[in-house]
Design an enzyme around this catalytic site. Structure first.
Site, short mmCIF file in Angstrom:
data_model
loop_
_atom_site.label_atom_id
_atom_site.label_comp_id
_atom_site.label_asym_id
_atom_site.label_seq_id
_atom_site.Cartn_x
_atom_site.Cartn_y
_atom_site.Cartn_z
N GLY A 334 -44.46 -98.20 -50.65
CA GLY A 334 -44.50 -99.63 -50.32
C GLY A 334 -45.84 -100.21 -50.69
O GLY A 334 -46.33 -100.07 -51.81
N ASP A 335 -46.47 -100.90 -49.72
CA ASP A 335 -47.79 -101.49 -49.95
C ASP A 335 -48.88 -100.72 -49.22
O ASP A 335 -49.95 -101.27 -48.94
CB ASP A 335 -47.78 -102.96 -49.53
CG ASP A 335 -47.49 -103.12 -48.04
OD1 ASP A 335 -46.84 -102.21 -47.46
OD2 ASP A 335 -47.90 -104.13 -47.45
#
Length: 429
Positions: A334-335
């Site tokens: 993800g981030d």
């Protein structure tokens, strides 16, 4: 070569010498038999002719009964010819009456000696010729050959024969050694090639053309075999290189994030375990920075996933530029990003790196997908230190994660160090 094991050259030399010796011996024996038979026949013919000549010469003396003249004639013949005894027997029916006789010692050979027996066996015996006058038989001339003379001739002939045989055997060694040198050169090349292949694995050598057809054929077979082995080895080496490249690629892919090119979660976990194990041994510290992008979902929703991917790639580059080459930057998914600092002296090192990270994210990012659109990069950073905050890799990463969530609660765009008294309560909530 093992003890007692014969060499090829030794066997060939033995075969050549003994083949020559045997062939010469057989041919020499046959030649000697023919030669001595011929000499014996010739000698017998000569003695027979001498007996007939003597019979013709003493015919007149026999007619007149002159024994003295007959004896003088016999002595003259004895002086010129190599005979032992010449005797004239008178009478038409009996030869018992000796009319005249001349004799001398037979070359010093005793009658019972082995040489005389051999000579008597090989040479001719007594030869007789009749003395006739007007068709009437007057007597007989008997000549006893000198066997010692024939024995001397026989001895000299045998000596020459043995000498020639020995000389032939010695001379046969010359072509044997020449053949040995000729064979040894070509066999040494074959053996050297096989030796290099067996001990050194060298299949690049090639044999030249040989004069001997069998060796040349064997050498060409060796060359063809080595060429095939060399080609197969090259093919195997190429396959091995390809497999190693594929393995490295797969290994890199297994440990690398496909979007940013940074290490992935598996690689980070492995390196964190290694760093903690080394820190335990050396008594040093390990730092972990857990980084999460602020408002990443809004950017994806407003500008699309391509813009979000571009943001993540840019964040990864900025994080890599903010740490040492020995430190590890990874994308967990993800981030979320994480930085492994090993070794560190203490919490001050983590604060220093986190400030560099926040400074690197302060610059806006211009989206290539949207002309003239700049977005702000905001991150929240959580920090933890081994062994101050945790003794295991999983616990250390969880502590940094909890500190990161506290940073978000405090207003984002900041860094927080793990505090068990605060973060543990937040986790319970």
């Amino acid at each position: 070569m093992r003890a007692g094991r014969k060499t090829l050259f030794g066997v060939l030399r033995y075969i050549i010498i003994w083949s020559v010796a045997l062939s010469l011996l057989v041919s020499s024996v046959l030649f000697a038999v023919v030669f001595f038979h011929t000499v014996r026949v010739q000698r017998e013919d000569n003695v027979t002719l001498l007996a007939r000549t003597a019979a013709y010469t003493v015919e007149a003396a026999m007619v007149f009964g002159d024994r003295q003249t007959a004896t003088e004639i016999l002595n003259g013949i004895l002086a010129k010819e190599k005979i032992c005894r010449i005797t004239i027997y008178s009478g038409a029916d009996s030869s018992d009456d000796v009319f005249a006789q001349a004799s001398r010692p037979c070359g010093g050979v005793s009658a019972g000696g082995w040489r005389n027996k051999v000579a008597s066996f090989l040479a001719c015996g007594a030869v007789r010729a009749e003395i006739n006058h007007d068709g009437k038989r007057l007597g007989v001339v008997e000549i006893l050959n000198d066997n010692a003379v024939f024995m001397g001739f026989l001895s000299r002939g045998a000596g020459v024969l043995v000498f020639c045989l020995v000389l032939a055997v010695l001379l046969a060694r010359m072509p044997a050694r020449w053949m040995e040198r000729r064979f040894s050169t070509e066999l040494a090349s074959l053996a050297g090639m096989a030796h290099a292949a067996r001990l050194e694995g060298d299949f690049t050598r090639r044999l030249p053309a040989f004069e001997i057809a069998e060796f040349n054929g064997l050498g060409q077979d060796f060359n063809a075999l080595f060429s095939e082995i060399q080609a197969r080895n090259a093919e195997l080496a190429l396959r091995q290189s390809h497999l190693e490249t594929v393995n490295r690629t797969l290994s890199s892919q297994a440990m690398c994030d496909p979007l940013t090119g940074l290490a992935n979660r598996a690689c980070f976990s492995e390196q964190l375990e290694i760093a903690i194990g080394k820190a335990r041994t050396d008594g040093t510290r390990v730092g972990v920075l857990y980084i999460d992008n602020d408002h990443f979902k809004d950017i994806n929703d407003n500008f699309g996933h391509a813009a979000g991917d571009s943001l993540l790639v840019n964040v990864g580059k900025r994080l890599s530029g903010a740490v040492r080459e020995s430190d590890l930057v990874a994308r967990l998914g993800g981030d979320e990003f994480v930085i492994l600092l090993a070794p560190v002296n203490g919490e001050d090192d983590l604060w220093h790196v986190s400030n560099k990270v926040l400074a690197a994210m302060s610059r806006k990012l211009r989206l290539a997908e949207r002309e003239g659109v700049d977005i702000e990069l905001g991150v929240s950073v959580g920090m933890s230190v081994f062994p101050d905050h945790a003794n295991e890799a999983v616990s250390l990463l969880r502590a940094a994660d909890q500190a990161m969530y506290r940073a978000k609660r405090l207003g984002r765009g900041r860094a927080c160090l793990y505090d068990p008294s605060v973060d543990a309560v937040l986790e319970d909530e």
